[in-house]
Scaffold this motif. Structure first.
Motif, PDB file in Angstrom:
ATOM      1  N   GLY A 168       0.807  -1.206   0.000  1.00  0.00           N
ATOM      2  CA  GLY A 168       0.000   0.000   0.000  1.00  0.00           C
ATOM      3  C   GLY A 168       0.844   1.260   0.000  1.00  0.00           C
ATOM      4  O   GLY A 168       2.074   1.210  -0.041  1.00  0.00           O
ATOM      5  N   ASN A 169       0.185   2.395   0.059  1.00  0.00           N
ATOM      6  CA  ASN A 169       0.848   3.682  -0.079  1.00  0.00           C
ATOM      7  C   ASN A 169       1.939   3.903   0.970  1.00  0.00           C
ATOM      8  O   ASN A 169       3.051   4.328   0.660  1.00  0.00           O
ATOM      9  N   ILE A 170       1.630   3.613   2.210  1.00  0.00           N
ATOM     10  CA  ILE A 170       2.612   3.799   3.288  1.00  0.00           C
ATOM     11  C   ILE A 170       3.848   2.942   3.038  1.00  0.00           C
ATOM     12  O   ILE A 170       4.990   3.422   3.098  1.00  0.00           O
ATOM     13  N   TYR A 171       3.613   1.663   2.745  1.00  0.00           N
ATOM     14  CA  TYR A 171       4.719   0.722   2.614  1.00  0.00           C
ATOM     15  C   TYR A 171       5.505   0.939   1.325  1.00  0.00           C
ATOM     16  O   TYR A 171       6.706   0.667   1.281  1.00  0.00           O
ATOM     17  N   ALA A 172       4.843   1.452   0.296  1.00  0.00           N
ATOM     18  CA  ALA A 172       5.552   1.794  -0.936  1.00  0.00           C
ATOM     19  C   ALA A 172       6.495   2.965  -0.685  1.00  0.00           C
ATOM     20  O   ALA A 172       7.658   2.949  -1.112  1.00  0.00           O
ATOM     21  N   CYS A 173       5.998   4.008  -0.009  1.00  0.00           N
ATOM     22  CA  CYS A 173       6.851   5.167   0.306  1.00  0.00           C
ATOM     23  C   CYS A 173       8.059   4.755   1.124  1.00  0.00           C
ATOM     24  O   CYS A 173       9.197   5.164   0.839  1.00  0.00           O
ATOM     25  N   ILE A 181      15.259   4.929  -4.117  1.00  0.00           N
ATOM     26  CA  ILE A 181      14.683   5.108  -5.451  1.00  0.00           C
ATOM     27  C   ILE A 181      13.643   6.227  -5.435  1.00  0.00           C
ATOM     28  O   ILE A 181      12.715   6.217  -4.615  1.00  0.00           O
ATOM     29  N   ASP A 182      13.779   7.171  -6.330  1.00  0.00           N
ATOM     30  CA  ASP A 182      12.832   8.269  -6.474  1.00  0.00           C
ATOM     31  C   ASP A 182      11.486   7.701  -6.935  1.00  0.00           C
ATOM     32  O   ASP A 182      11.431   6.980  -7.943  1.00  0.00           O
ATOM     33  N   PRO A 183      10.382   7.993  -6.234  1.00  0.00           N
ATOM     34  CA  PRO A 183       9.080   7.440  -6.624  1.00  0.00           C
ATOM     35  C   PRO A 183       8.604   7.891  -7.992  1.00  0.00           C
ATOM     36  O   PRO A 183       7.688   7.289  -8.564  1.00  0.00           O
ATOM     37  N   LYS A 184       9.236   8.933  -8.556  1.00  0.00           N
ATOM     38  CA  LYS A 184       8.832   9.419  -9.885  1.00  0.00           C
ATOM     39  C   LYS A 184       9.527   8.659 -11.013  1.00  0.00           C
ATOM     40  O   LYS A 184       9.156   8.819 -12.179  1.00  0.00           O
ATOM     41  N   ARG A 185      10.519   7.853 -10.688  1.00  0.00           N
ATOM     42  CA  ARG A 185      11.234   7.103 -11.730  1.00  0.00           C
ATOM     43  C   ARG A 185      10.310   6.144 -12.468  1.00  0.00           C
ATOM     44  O   ARG A 185       9.434   5.520 -11.877  1.00  0.00           O
ATOM     45  N   LYS A 186      10.531   5.997 -13.766  1.00  0.00           N
ATOM     46  CA  LYS A 186       9.764   5.020 -14.537  1.00  0.00           C
ATOM     47  C   LYS A 186      10.210   3.606 -14.163  1.00  0.00           C
ATOM     48  O   LYS A 186      11.402   3.331 -14.039  1.00  0.00           O
ATOM     49  N   ALA A 187       9.235   2.729 -13.982  1.00  0.00           N
ATOM     50  CA  ALA A 187       9.551   1.353 -13.565  1.00  0.00           C
ATOM     51  C   ALA A 187      10.491   0.673 -14.545  1.00  0.00           C
ATOM     52  O   ALA A 187      11.377  -0.087 -14.153  1.00  0.00           O
ATOM     53  N   GLY A 188      10.320   0.957 -15.845  1.00  0.00           N
ATOM     54  CA  GLY A 188      11.140   0.306 -16.853  1.00  0.00           C
ATOM     55  C   GLY A 188      12.564   0.813 -16.935  1.00  0.00           C
ATOM     56  O   GLY A 188      13.388   0.235 -17.640  1.00  0.00           O
ATOM     57  N   SER A 189      12.863   1.910 -16.201  1.00  0.00           N
ATOM     58  CA  SER A 189      14.213   2.485 -16.266  1.00  0.00           C
ATOM     59  C   SER A 189      15.119   2.007 -15.135  1.00  0.00           C
ATOM     60  O   SER A 189      16.287   2.388 -15.073  1.00  0.00           O
ATOM     61  N   ILE A 190      14.601   1.181 -14.263  1.00  0.00           N
ATOM     62  CA  ILE A 190      15.345   0.776 -13.068  1.00  0.00           C
ATOM     63  C   ILE A 190      16.064  -0.538 -13.321  1.00  0.00           C
ATOM     64  O   ILE A 190      15.506  -1.488 -13.891  1.00  0.00           O
ATOM     65  N   SER A 191      17.316  -0.618 -12.889  1.00  0.00           N
ATOM     66  CA  SER A 191      18.155  -1.789 -13.150  1.00  0.00           C
ATOM     67  C   SER A 191      17.766  -2.975 -12.268  1.00  0.00           C
ATOM     68  O   SER A 191      17.127  -2.814 -11.224  1.00  0.00           O
TER      69      SER A 191
END
Length: 269
Positions: A168-173, A181-191
């Motif tokens: 959920g939101n709390i645990y994702a943050c 990891i910056d939450p704004k990063r695109k999922a496909g750009s992460i190694s």
């Protein structure tokens, strides 16, 4: 909203209290929750014994010989086990009364919860769910492969219940903060290397939250009425403009996917 740790806390609290108990009656005090509670439950569940209780994502699964009762706590729901003669509280909408003199009651002020039933132990709401984050299937390879070519931000990606349940939101943050990891990063750009760190952090954060009885910000409390104490250890969530616990920066908040995201611009890239 109760998430995986809160639902798991509820499940563990209920297990010793209701498993192997026989239902005297099921009572619908208010049937129109998120979906209407099946009107056949008082007849179907009468004299049935609870065989087991499980969790799938954010759903509680109470299993009987005749099928499975599926409960979702919605935005504000909680479940208590009390004596049968305990006066009802406002927003008590559903009750299982047992022959041992105890009752399990669902209280849901906002009525976004659900009480459903499946005679064959399957349901469309469960069929589309992704992997459980605390199981071995959830690892860096799984997340990395699922993320390829994904343009959505990483926070929305790990909160997608079709990918992985219960983050959920709390645990994702919190998980993204500890993974850097910056939450704004695109999922496909992460190694894949960074996904390895993220999966470890998600598992750790959820495990610690379960040990603390979940997170109580407003409504949630466990079966015995206790709040969740994980809120006392939050590093970013709800800490806008406070000092980062790992650097001299300030925690920032912004709206992302119609939710508040909290992060440290210095630590998360």
């Amino acid at each position: 909203m109760p998430e995986l740790p809160e639902v798991e806390t509820t499940k563990r609290g209920l297990e010793p209290l209701i498993v192997n108990q026989i239902i005297e009656q099921a009572v619908l005090y208010r049937a129109n929750l998120r979906w209407e509670i099946p009107k056949h439950l008082p007849t179907t569940l009468a004299n049935q014994m609870v065989n087991s209780i499980a969790r799938r994502g954010k759903y509680l699964l109470i299993k009987f010989k005749v099928g499975t009762l599926i409960i979702h706590l919605g935005m504000s729901g909680s479940i208590k086990v009390v004596n049968n003669n305990t006066p009802l509280k406002k927003h008590d909408h559903f009750e299982l009364s047992f022959t041992n003199g105890k009752s399990m009651r669902l209280n849901d002020p906002r009525r976004f919860g659900a009480v459903l039933f499946s005679a064959d132990n399957t349901h469309s709401l469960l069929d589309s769910l992704g992997v459980e984050p605390l199981e071995n299937l959830f690892d860096d390879t799984y997340l990395y492969n699922k993320s390829r070519k994904k343009q959505q931000n990483i926070k929305a990606f790990i909160m997608d219940s079709k990918i992985v349940v219960g983050v959920g939101n709390i645990y994702a943050c919190e998980s993204l903060f500890y993974a850097g990891i910056d939450p704004k990063r695109k999922a496909g750009s992460i190694s894949k290397k960074r996904y390895a760190i993220l999966t470890q952090r998600i598992k750790h954060i959820l495990t610690q939250a379960i040990k603390a009885g979940g997170t109580t910000l407003q409504d949630f409390s466990s079966v015995d009425g206790q709040p969740g104490y994980f809120s006392q250890t939050l590093s970013v969530y709800g800490r806008e403009n406070e000092n980062c616990t790992q650097c001299n920066g300030k925690i920032m908040r912004f709206t992302q996917n119609q939710r508040s995201s909290f992060y440290c611009p210095s630590c998360q890239t």
